[in-house]
Design a protein around this motif. Sequence first.
Motif, PDB file in Angstrom:
ATOM      1  N   LEU A 112     -17.031   6.931  33.542  1.00 25.71           N
ATOM      2  CA  LEU A 112     -17.278   7.916  34.584  1.00 25.71           C
ATOM      3  C   LEU A 112     -15.979   8.246  35.301  1.00 25.71           C
ATOM      4  CD1 LEU A 112     -20.403   6.419  36.402  1.00 25.71           C
ATOM      5  CD2 LEU A 112     -20.299   8.717  35.415  1.00 25.71           C
ATOM      6  N   PRO A 113     -15.855   9.462  35.826  1.00 26.61           N
ATOM      7  CA  PRO A 113     -14.788   9.711  36.783  1.00 26.61           C
ATOM      8  C   PRO A 113     -15.124   9.014  38.096  1.00 26.61           C
ATOM      9  CG  PRO A 113     -16.240  11.600  36.691  1.00 26.61           C
ATOM     10  CD  PRO A 113     -16.744  10.621  35.653  1.00 26.61           C
ATOM     11  N   PRO A 114     -14.147   8.755  38.966  1.00 23.83           N
ATOM     12  CA  PRO A 114     -14.486   8.235  40.292  1.00 23.83           C
ATOM     13  C   PRO A 114     -15.295   9.315  41.008  1.00 23.83           C
ATOM     14  CG  PRO A 114     -12.162   8.853  40.171  1.00 23.83           C
ATOM     15  CD  PRO A 114     -12.712   8.991  38.791  1.00 23.83           C
ATOM     16  N   SER A 121      -9.279  17.475  42.202  1.00 26.88           N
ATOM     17  CA  SER A 121      -8.573  18.293  41.204  1.00 26.88           C
ATOM     18  C   SER A 121      -8.525  17.596  39.853  1.00 26.88           C
ATOM     19  CB  SER A 121      -7.145  18.555  41.682  1.00 26.88           C
ATOM     20  OG  SER A 121      -6.420  17.325  41.727  1.00 26.88           O
ATOM     21  N   ASP A 122      -8.269  18.381  38.807  1.00 25.40           N
ATOM     22  CA  ASP A 122      -8.021  17.799  37.485  1.00 25.40           C
ATOM     23  C   ASP A 122      -6.810  16.876  37.520  1.00 25.40           C
ATOM     24  OD1 ASP A 122     -10.202  19.007  36.361  1.00 25.40           O
ATOM     25  OD2 ASP A 122      -9.073  20.223  34.919  1.00 25.40           O
ATOM     26  N   ASP A 123      -5.831  17.201  38.346  1.00 24.65           N
ATOM     27  CA  ASP A 123      -4.656  16.324  38.471  1.00 24.65           C
ATOM     28  C   ASP A 123      -5.067  14.943  38.957  1.00 24.65           C
ATOM     29  OD1 ASP A 123      -2.788  18.130  37.565  1.00 24.65           O
ATOM     30  OD2 ASP A 123      -2.119  18.746  39.556  1.00 24.65           O
ATOM     31  N   GLY A 124      -5.952  14.907  39.949  1.00 21.26           N
ATOM     32  CA  GLY A 124      -6.405  13.620  40.475  1.00 21.26           C
ATOM     33  C   GLY A 124      -7.203  12.839  39.453  1.00 21.26           C
ATOM     34  N   LEU A 125      -8.062  13.530  38.708  1.00 23.60           N
ATOM     35  CA  LEU A 125      -8.856  12.860  37.675  1.00 23.60           C
ATOM     36  C   LEU A 125      -7.971  12.369  36.540  1.00 23.60           C
ATOM     37  CD1 LEU A 125     -11.965  15.232  37.528  1.00 23.60           C
ATOM     38  CD2 LEU A 125     -11.808  12.989  38.634  1.00 23.60           C
ATOM     39  N   TYR A 126      -7.004  13.202  36.151  1.00 24.89           N
ATOM     40  CA  TYR A 126      -6.063  12.799  35.103  1.00 24.89           C
ATOM     41  C   TYR A 126      -5.336  11.523  35.531  1.00 24.89           C
ATOM     42  CZ  TYR A 126      -2.000  12.645  32.062  1.00 24.89           C
ATOM     43  OH  TYR A 126      -1.039  12.223  31.184  1.00 24.89           O
ATOM     44  N   ARG A 127      -4.877  11.512  36.766  1.00 25.24           N
ATOM     45  CA  ARG A 127      -4.123  10.357  37.264  1.00 25.24           C
ATOM     46  C   ARG A 127      -5.002   9.100  37.249  1.00 25.24           C
ATOM     47  NH1 ARG A 127      -0.962  11.275  42.816  1.00 25.24           N
ATOM     48  NH2 ARG A 127      -0.358  13.143  41.640  1.00 25.24           N
ATOM     49  N   ASN A 128      -6.282   9.260  37.581  1.00 25.07           N
ATOM     50  CA  ASN A 128      -7.200   8.118  37.567  1.00 25.07           C
ATOM     51  C   ASN A 128      -7.348   7.542  36.154  1.00 25.07           C
ATOM     52  OD1 ASN A 128      -9.738   6.579  38.753  1.00 25.07           O
ATOM     53  ND2 ASN A 128     -10.438   7.572  36.886  1.00 25.07           N
ATOM     54  N   PHE A 129      -7.682   8.405  35.181  1.00 23.34           N
ATOM     55  CA  PHE A 129      -7.861   7.912  33.811  1.00 23.34           C
ATOM     56  C   PHE A 129      -6.557   7.349  33.249  1.00 23.34           C
ATOM     57  CE2 PHE A 129     -11.474  11.044  33.855  1.00 23.34           C
ATOM     58  CZ  PHE A 129     -12.493  10.111  33.671  1.00 23.34           C
ATOM     59  N   VAL A 151     -25.359  14.274  38.198  1.00 21.92           N
ATOM     60  CA  VAL A 151     -25.422  13.037  38.980  1.00 21.92           C
ATOM     61  C   VAL A 151     -24.111  12.782  39.714  1.00 21.92           C
ATOM     62  CG1 VAL A 151     -25.764  10.529  38.875  1.00 21.92           C
ATOM     63  CG2 VAL A 151     -27.112  12.041  37.397  1.00 21.92           C
ATOM     64  N   SER A 152     -23.006  12.818  38.989  1.00 19.15           N
ATOM     65  CA  SER A 152     -21.713  12.471  39.597  1.00 19.15           C
ATOM     66  C   SER A 152     -21.168  13.576  40.509  1.00 19.15           C
ATOM     67  CB  SER A 152     -20.679  12.187  38.506  1.00 19.15           C
ATOM     68  OG  SER A 152     -20.337  13.388  37.821  1.00 19.15           O
ATOM     69  N   GLN A 153     -21.564  14.814  40.227  1.00 19.24           N
ATOM     70  CA  GLN A 153     -21.029  15.987  40.940  1.00 19.24           C
ATOM     71  C   GLN A 153     -19.514  16.132  40.743  1.00 19.24           C
ATOM     72  OE1 GLN A 153     -23.240  18.243  42.856  1.00 19.24           O
ATOM     73  NE2 GLN A 153     -24.561  17.078  41.486  1.00 19.24           N
ATOM     74  N   VAL A 154     -19.002  15.503  39.700  1.00 15.07           N
ATOM     75  CA  VAL A 154     -17.583  15.614  39.347  1.00 15.07           C
ATOM     76  C   VAL A 154     -17.512  15.965  37.864  1.00 15.07           C
ATOM     77  CG1 VAL A 154     -15.359  14.429  39.194  1.00 15.07           C
ATOM     78  CG2 VAL A 154     -16.911  13.926  41.100  1.00 15.07           C
ATOM     79  N   SER A 155     -16.926  17.103  37.546  1.00 16.93           N
ATOM     80  CA  SER A 155     -16.905  17.587  36.168  1.00 16.93           C
ATOM     81  C   SER A 155     -15.650  17.160  35.428  1.00 16.93           C
ATOM     82  CB  SER A 155     -16.999  19.122  36.153  1.00 16.93           C
ATOM     83  OG  SER A 155     -18.264  19.538  36.609  1.00 16.93           O
ATOM     84  N   GLY A 159      -9.839  21.531  30.043  1.00 21.32           N
ATOM     85  CA  GLY A 159      -8.402  21.370  30.290  1.00 21.32           C
ATOM     86  C   GLY A 159      -8.016  19.923  30.508  1.00 21.32           C
ATOM     87  N   LEU A 160      -8.850  19.177  31.212  1.00 20.72           N
ATOM     88  CA  LEU A 160      -8.576  17.757  31.440  1.00 20.72           C
ATOM     89  C   LEU A 160      -8.655  16.986  30.126  1.00 20.72           C
ATOM     90  CD1 LEU A 160      -8.113  15.321  33.301  1.00 20.72           C
ATOM     91  CD2 LEU A 160     -10.593  15.273  33.718  1.00 20.72           C
ATOM     92  N   ILE A 161      -9.658  17.295  29.312  1.00 21.65           N
ATOM     93  CA  ILE A 161      -9.772  16.636  28.005  1.00 21.65           C
ATOM     94  C   ILE A 161      -8.515  16.893  27.177  1.00 21.65           C
ATOM     95  CG2 ILE A 161     -11.050  16.571  25.821  1.00 21.65           C
ATOM     96  CD1 ILE A 161     -13.553  17.427  27.439  1.00 21.65           C
ATOM     97  N   GLU A 162      -8.089  18.151  27.131  1.00 14.31           N
ATOM     98  CA  GLU A 162      -6.897  18.522  26.358  1.00 14.31           C
ATOM     99  C   GLU A 162      -5.678  17.715  26.806  1.00 14.31           C
ATOM    100  OE1 GLU A 162      -4.481  19.863  23.759  1.00 14.31           O
ATOM    101  OE2 GLU A 162      -6.383  20.978  23.771  1.00 14.31           O
ATOM    102  N   ARG A 163      -5.523  17.602  28.104  1.00 11.43           N
ATOM    103  CA  ARG A 163      -4.370  16.885  28.652  1.00 11.43           C
ATOM    104  C   ARG A 163      -4.418  15.399  28.298  1.00 11.43           C
ATOM    105  NH1 ARG A 163      -2.994  17.307  35.081  1.00 11.43           N
ATOM    106  NH2 ARG A 163      -1.093  16.030  35.064  1.00 11.43           N
ATOM    107  N   LEU A 164      -5.590  14.817  28.397  1.00  6.98           N
ATOM    108  CA  LEU A 164      -5.721  13.388  28.125  1.00  6.98           C
ATOM    109  C   LEU A 164      -5.533  13.057  26.641  1.00  6.98           C
ATOM    110  CD1 LEU A 164      -8.699  12.551  30.513  1.00  6.98           C
ATOM    111  CD2 LEU A 164      -6.414  11.524  30.620  1.00  6.98           C
ATOM    112  N   ILE A 165      -6.110  13.877  25.753  1.00 11.95           N
ATOM    113  CA  ILE A 165      -5.961  13.543  24.329  1.00 11.95           C
ATOM    114  C   ILE A 165      -4.552  13.852  23.825  1.00 11.95           C
ATOM    115  CG2 ILE A 165      -8.421  13.721  23.838  1.00 11.95           C
ATOM    116  CD1 ILE A 165      -8.014  16.395  22.582  1.00 11.95           C
ATOM    117  N   SER A 166      -3.867  14.772  24.491  1.00 11.10           N
ATOM    118  CA  SER A 166      -2.464  15.034  24.126  1.00 11.10           C
ATOM    119  C   SER A 166      -1.580  13.853  24.495  1.00 11.10           C
ATOM    120  CB  SER A 166      -1.959  16.297  24.829  1.00 11.10           C
ATOM    121  OG  SER A 166      -2.678  17.429  24.400  1.00 11.10           O
TER     122      SER A 166
END
Length: 313
Positions: A112-114, A121-129, A151-155, A159-166
Amino acid sequence: MKPAMSKVKRIEGVLAPVITPFGRDYAPDAQRFVRHCRWLLKSGCAGLAVFGTNSEANSMSVAEKRALLEALVRGGVPASALMPGTGHCALSDSIEMTRAAVELGCAGVLMLPPFYYKGVSDDGLYRNFAEVIERVGDERLQLYLYHIPPVSQVSISLGLIERLISKYPGIVVGLKDSSGDWGNTKATLDAFARQGFDVFAGSEVFLLDNMRHGGKGCITATGNINPGPIANVYRNWRSADADRLQAGITATRKIVQQQPMIAALKAAVAHFGNDAQWKTCRPPLVELTAQQEQTLLSELKAAGFDMPGLGAV
């Protein structure tokens, strides 16, 4: 990163986000948990997404979840069949739980994301993962993102997927899409399936469509009680019979989701396994009312539903 040791083979097929049994004091019941997990694997599940939404995972501490995970492995459930949920609001909890799963030899983690802070932002989620991945620091890690905005209300955006798998190829390896929006699942498949990114539908209602567009299976609540027929759709998705089989599992899902899902799953296991203690939910969740339970069970029985072998494992 620790040097690349052999990665566990990725799970494909039907996974259940395993419901968690609790005692009268609301403590997790490891013995019942192990027994149910063994029945699920015997009955058609390819893997177990323990500590998912339907596991009441966010009502449990990291220590409780770690103890249950260790009990599963001691109880003969192969770690290679496990994809525990390890995402928490606290970064340190996500790191601890993810590291524990990797060190036990689990096939992957579902993260899950936090989710407490909204509108991040996607930047914050990226930094978390990224922080979890870097601090766990183990090439064996296979991380599946968990997209459940109802449920989480956080998508989790494309773009975030692309950044993480790269940045983390071979580590960020898939996604469970519990958006309930087939359009989003299809967009994710279209964008990333050819790159070896494993997409799991969050409900068996979308299993056949997911397979036909390059997905890898489903991680579904109803897998807790209907694993055999759902796995049958997965095995036979290319067959002429696939649409009929899909209609059958969709009909069962429709009956169950008319009631509060977690309590309904527990009521079904309690009834068909002849073990009333399974009904217990951990607060703030509550059990079905007598009327809800009667409606659920009568509709399931009228549809010919059963859970063969449940009490025998």
